[in-house]
Design a protein around this motif. Sequence first.
Motif, PDB file in Angstrom:
ATOM      1  N   ASN A 393      -3.630   6.410  -1.347  1.00 36.62           N
ATOM      2  CA  ASN A 393      -2.335   6.149  -0.739  1.00 36.62           C
ATOM      3  C   ASN A 393      -1.380   7.258  -1.168  1.00 36.62           C
ATOM      4  O   ASN A 393      -1.121   7.440  -2.360  1.00 36.62           O
ATOM      5  N   ASP A 396       1.956   6.250  -3.146  1.00 37.09           N
ATOM      6  CA  ASP A 396       1.663   5.902  -4.548  1.00 37.09           C
ATOM      7  C   ASP A 396       1.333   7.152  -5.351  1.00 37.09           C
ATOM      8  O   ASP A 396       1.768   7.302  -6.500  1.00 37.09           O
ATOM      9  N   THR A 429      -0.281   4.175   4.227  1.00 28.64           N
ATOM     10  CA  THR A 429      -0.732   2.792   4.053  1.00 28.64           C
ATOM     11  C   THR A 429      -2.175   2.654   3.595  1.00 28.64           C
ATOM     12  O   THR A 429      -2.581   1.575   3.156  1.00 28.64           O
ATOM     13  N   GLN A 430      -2.960   3.711   3.705  1.00 27.94           N
ATOM     14  CA  GLN A 430      -4.376   3.578   3.358  1.00 27.94           C
ATOM     15  C   GLN A 430      -4.554   3.291   1.866  1.00 27.94           C
ATOM     16  O   GLN A 430      -3.734   3.692   1.042  1.00 27.94           O
ATOM     17  N   GLN A 431      -5.644   2.594   1.549  1.00 26.05           N
ATOM     18  CA  GLN A 431      -5.978   2.273   0.169  1.00 26.05           C
ATOM     19  C   GLN A 431      -7.409   2.707  -0.106  1.00 26.05           C
ATOM     20  O   GLN A 431      -8.271   2.604   0.761  1.00 26.05           O
TER      21      GLN A 431
END
Length: 486
Positions: A393, A396, A429-431
Amino acid sequence: MANEHNNKRPTAASMLNIAAFCTALFAVGGLSIAMEKPTYSEQEKRDLAKMPELTLKGYWDRSLASGIDAFYSDTFPFRDALISLGSTLEEMRGLRLDDAKIHETAPSTSEPEVPTEPGSGIETENSSSSKAEETAVGEQNGSVFIYKGMAMSMFGGSQSMGKWYADVINSYAAALPDVQVYDIVVPTSIEFYLPEKYQDISAPEKPNIDYIYSQMSDAVKTVDAYGEIAQHTDEYIYFRTDHHWTVTGAYYAYVAFCKEAGFTPTPYDSFEWNRKEPFYGTLYSQTQDSTLRENPDYVDYPTISTPHQAYMYKRGEPFTPYASTIMADYASGVNMYSVFLHGDQPLTEIQTENKNGRKAVVVKESFGNAFSPFLVAHYETVYIVDQRYFELNLLDFIKQNGVTDLIFINNVFAANTAVQIQWIQGLMTQQWAPPVQEETEESEEETESSQEPEDGEEDADRDKDSSEDEEDEDRRKKDQNDEDEE
């Protein structure tokens, strides 16, 4: 007279022709068997067909025959040389008016260029992910125009795509109020080198770039790379056979960035320069044009003198740093442009001895590879993220690493292509999700063996069962004696 004509014997010349034909036929056949079979075409940048597996199913559905035909066609002796000869002969059939020619080409779907260092044990991945299958879309889209030995991709962007791209960049500025966001949209060669009388075959790029910048919020600093590059069009700033810019073009975009970021750019002449040649790039691979073949490129790249340590993060290992270098001196052949950053890696981290409190993340496609190394002189740390392959992300990541500057750099094709914009947007938004490991036969055997008792445990169980049997027998005998007494 008729009998005399029918009994006429072959002449020495006809026999010689037959002998020459048979010799050539057997020679080519022998070479096709004896020569090592290539697996990849550098000219076409694609994997060649493999010999199909011999199966009855393949025989009956005719896939075996078509597979063998494709294999032989792709591994024919001296295939690349014959393709070049064929393209030259094809061009000779017509006229090349005013040294101009248009090639209709499909967008490339090949893996990004990642050279393999000899003896490194690091090999290019051959299996394409869903992302990799669309990697070059938007960077080589549409047709190729060739003029006087220079190939250019025709542009066709739109305001709707430009607005979407700008909105995505704005969303990063809104989500990161303490981080300075920059955006650089890079023009391509056709903007500066398309002759005036052919202007109607390609949309102009400057109005599109200006529109994108007009849609940016005040929190985003836009970089006028176009204006800086336009002052140096008489220099070697774009390749002739490839869709990328040269390191000189990237340098002028870096100069424009420094003006916005408050840095003094490192003088061009202060670098120690290295060169690789000849270089035949993506547009030659697509067209096989003879005028491009006669005008190969070369790849210059600087030695970065700022003390630093570089680390590479591979796909599938986003938390594992591998000691690396900024430049891949071993890059060669069609992968010469991958001398910058070892090609398209998910993440490259460059730590320096600068102590100015500034850390940068560069989000880019392949145009950013030649640009990013120049930033090392100005930051404590430079993180270079490929928008197609980064797996964490991004918001983050920026917060956790104390990043102060977020720099987006995309060529104008990428800034007008849906899949590229989606990848940039998806980084928010990816994790990270570790890939699912399939169970191997060995692990299954280990599981089964772990469920079986060890030798000592098996003996103890056997002794326990035997003791219980003896107790049961004594109990039965005692009960029998009691019954007899009664």
